[in-house]
Write an enzyme that holds these catalytic residues in place. Structure first.
Site, PDB file in Angstrom:
ATOM      1  N   ASP A  38      -2.011  -9.049  15.156  1.00 13.22           N
ATOM      2  CA  ASP A  38      -2.016  -7.769  14.455  1.00 13.22           C
ATOM      3  C   ASP A  38      -3.006  -6.852  15.160  1.00 13.22           C
ATOM      4  OD1 ASP A  38      -1.927  -5.722  12.324  1.00 13.22           O
ATOM      5  OD2 ASP A  38      -1.180  -7.341  11.052  1.00 13.22           O
ATOM      6  N   TYR A 153      13.274   5.170  10.889  1.00 14.94           N
ATOM      7  CA  TYR A 153      13.155   3.772  10.456  1.00 14.94           C
ATOM      8  C   TYR A 153      14.517   3.082  10.487  1.00 14.94           C
ATOM      9  CZ  TYR A 153      11.799  -0.149   7.403  1.00 14.94           C
ATOM     10  OH  TYR A 153      11.549  -1.393   6.868  1.00 14.94           O
TER      11      TYR A 153
END
Length: 244
Positions: A38, A153
């Protein structure tokens, strides 16, 4: 615990919190060693500490090719193999198509779609050297239907499904299965008003999903329970797409 991932090494992107963190915890409970990746360094390191010897945190910006190369090299150097990948990292913003900017579109696609591609391309050779494995690419119901104000998206999530199909065909001879996990609304930081009954009234089961439910689906796709599945979409959406 059934130990469905005993001895396997799995890399999960976007794993510092939310759905990715739930996946990392479940995979570790099922016997895997998990590379938690991450850009959220503090949260990712804390989760790795929580998992102890079953967890390793690696800072990874999924949009950067060199970062992927370094991350996979670190995993193989530490554990000697790589057996699974969950391309979970992603971002979302709302904006009408006619107001979308090239800059924001490029940023979203670089993380959601390019990041998934780079994960597949970088991890597959290491997985092949380990004897094969499984890849889970996280899409969305927005990758199977149109949603207003989610153009960027939606483009990225449809693209992930296409990428999955090509990867499934090309990587099958290497013993690598590639499937898509398709969540609907899930209770994460990305969800909008997860407890608003009006916002989620269209879900036949009457609620948003929980991260542990999605983690269980990802576990199935990584494990030998899905050994004859590749190139498939696994929809976990409370029934949203049933009538679509």
């Amino acid at each position: 615990m059934s130990g469905r991932l005993d001895g396997r090494v799995v890399l999960v992107t976007g794993a510092a919190r939310g759905q990715g963190a739930a996946e990392a915890r479940l995979f570790a409970r099922e016997g895997a060693t998990v590379a938690i990746t991450d850009v959220l360094v503090e949260d990712g390191a804390a989760l790795a500490d929580e998992l102890g010897s079953a967890g390793l945190f690696i800072e990874l910006d999924v949009a950067e090719e060199t970062a992927w190369t370094a991350a996979v090299a670190a995993v193989v150097e530490r554990f000697g193999r790589l057996d699974g990948l969950v391309n979970n990292a992603g971002i979302m913003h709302r904006r009408p198509l006619l107001e979308e900017t090239v800059e924001s579109l490029d940023r979203l696609l670089s993380i959601n779609l390019r990041g998934t591609f780079l994960g597949v391309r970088t991890c597959a050779p290491a997985m092949a050297r380990s004897g094969g494995g499984a890849i889970v690419n996280v899409s969305s119901t927005a990758g199977m239907a149109g949603y207003p104000e989610l153009g960027a998206y939606t483009m990225s999530k449809w693209g992930i499904r296409g990428l999955t199909r090509v990867a499934a065909l090309e990587l099958a001879p290497m013993g690598i299965r590639v499937n898509t996990l398709v969540p609907g609304g899930v209770r994460t930081a990305m969800a909008t008003a997860p407890d608003d009954p009006v916002r989620w009234a269209g879900i036949p089961l009457g609620r948003v999903g929980e991260v542990d439910e999605l983690a269980a689906a990802a576990l199935f796709l990584l494990s030998s329970d899905s050994s004859y599945m590749t190139g498939s979409d696994m929809v976990v959406d409370g029934g949203v797409l049933t009538g679509a």
